[in-house]
Design a protein around this motif. Sequence first.
Motif, PDB file in Angstrom:
ATOM      1  N   GLU A   1       0.865  -1.220  -0.036  1.00  0.00           N
ATOM      2  CA  GLU A   1       0.188   0.115   0.188  1.00  0.00           C
ATOM      3  C   GLU A   1       0.761   1.308  -0.094  1.00  0.00           C
ATOM      4  O   GLU A   1       0.401   2.192  -0.409  1.00  0.00           O
ATOM      5  N   SER A   2       2.089   1.184   0.527  1.00  0.00           N
ATOM      6  CA  SER A   2       2.770   2.344   0.477  1.00  0.00           C
ATOM      7  C   SER A   2       3.275   3.017  -0.859  1.00  0.00           C
ATOM      8  O   SER A   2       3.665   4.288  -0.836  1.00  0.00           O
TER       9      SER A   2
ATOM     10  N   PRO B   1      -5.036   0.548   2.444  1.00  0.00           N
ATOM     11  CA  PRO B   1      -4.914   2.005   2.260  1.00  0.00           C
ATOM     12  C   PRO B   1      -6.065   2.720   2.688  1.00  0.00           C
ATOM     13  O   PRO B   1      -7.347   2.406   2.928  1.00  0.00           O
TER      14      PRO B   1
ATOM     15  N   ARG C   1      -7.665   5.047  -1.353  1.00  0.00           N
ATOM     16  CA  ARG C   1      -8.368   3.732  -2.163  1.00  0.00           C
ATOM     17  C   ARG C   1      -9.564   3.959  -3.321  1.00  0.00           C
ATOM     18  O   ARG C   1      -9.550   3.614  -4.443  1.00  0.00           O
TER      19      ARG C   1
END
Length: 260
Positions: free
Chosen positions: A213-214, A239, A244
């Motif tokens: 997610e980063s 996220p 998202r």
Amino acid sequence: MRKTAGAGVLRLSRMQELVEARGPLPINEAAQLLAVTPMTIRRDLSAPDSPLTALGGYVLATTLPSADRYSLDVAGDQHAAHKRVACQRAAKWVQAHDSLFIDCGTTMAHFAEALPPDMPLSVVCYSTNIASILSRRPNTQLMLLGGLYHPSSASFLSDEGLQYLNRLGVNKAFLSAGGVDPLRGASCSNFHEVPVKQAAMRSASQTFLVVDESKLGLLRPAFFSPLDAFGHIVVGGAPAAGLRKQFKDFSMVFAQPAAD
């Protein structure tokens, strides 16, 4: 137009290798070595994603903030749990006797580890950390693309390797990225990876992007694909809802570690 863009990417990669090895490179010398005009070199350097710049008649490396520099050793310790769960989810798409392309980077090391150990597979890769994992699998036919070694991502690049990859037909290509942006697409920190990633995507019947997610909302220097070119995008982690929502138009699968 596509061929011209691809030639520019290769020229930038070769110039980057020369600058890393020798320091500032005179533009006229770069033009002679690459058999093009100095104007072509300047045009390549002016590309938005160029890792190099022109200054005082020389080709120089673009100075990036230290936070944007990619190191395989550093990246290996960041967001490991989310990388692992994304790769475990992506590995569920792999079937016995598939032929795969596996990208370089620390995320893809988790993917190689997630493959069922005895499943018969044929795998193409271009990095030593991935090859080291795959070489221990008794039922995997391993093909390692060679060329000039790039320590930053433990990977290789050569014209011969690209030609070989272009001739191959792989069922599924699994790629990683340093940045995933809804408008600007998938990008990475190392310019030399771009032609390999793009050749793998052209060769594959199905393409998968696997990230944690980063990486969402980030841009890295080297663009390699729009997001709609991927059949599936697997994201490890959860996220924020606003982030998202930015990716709602793409085929994304979100996976979370059990502890999250």
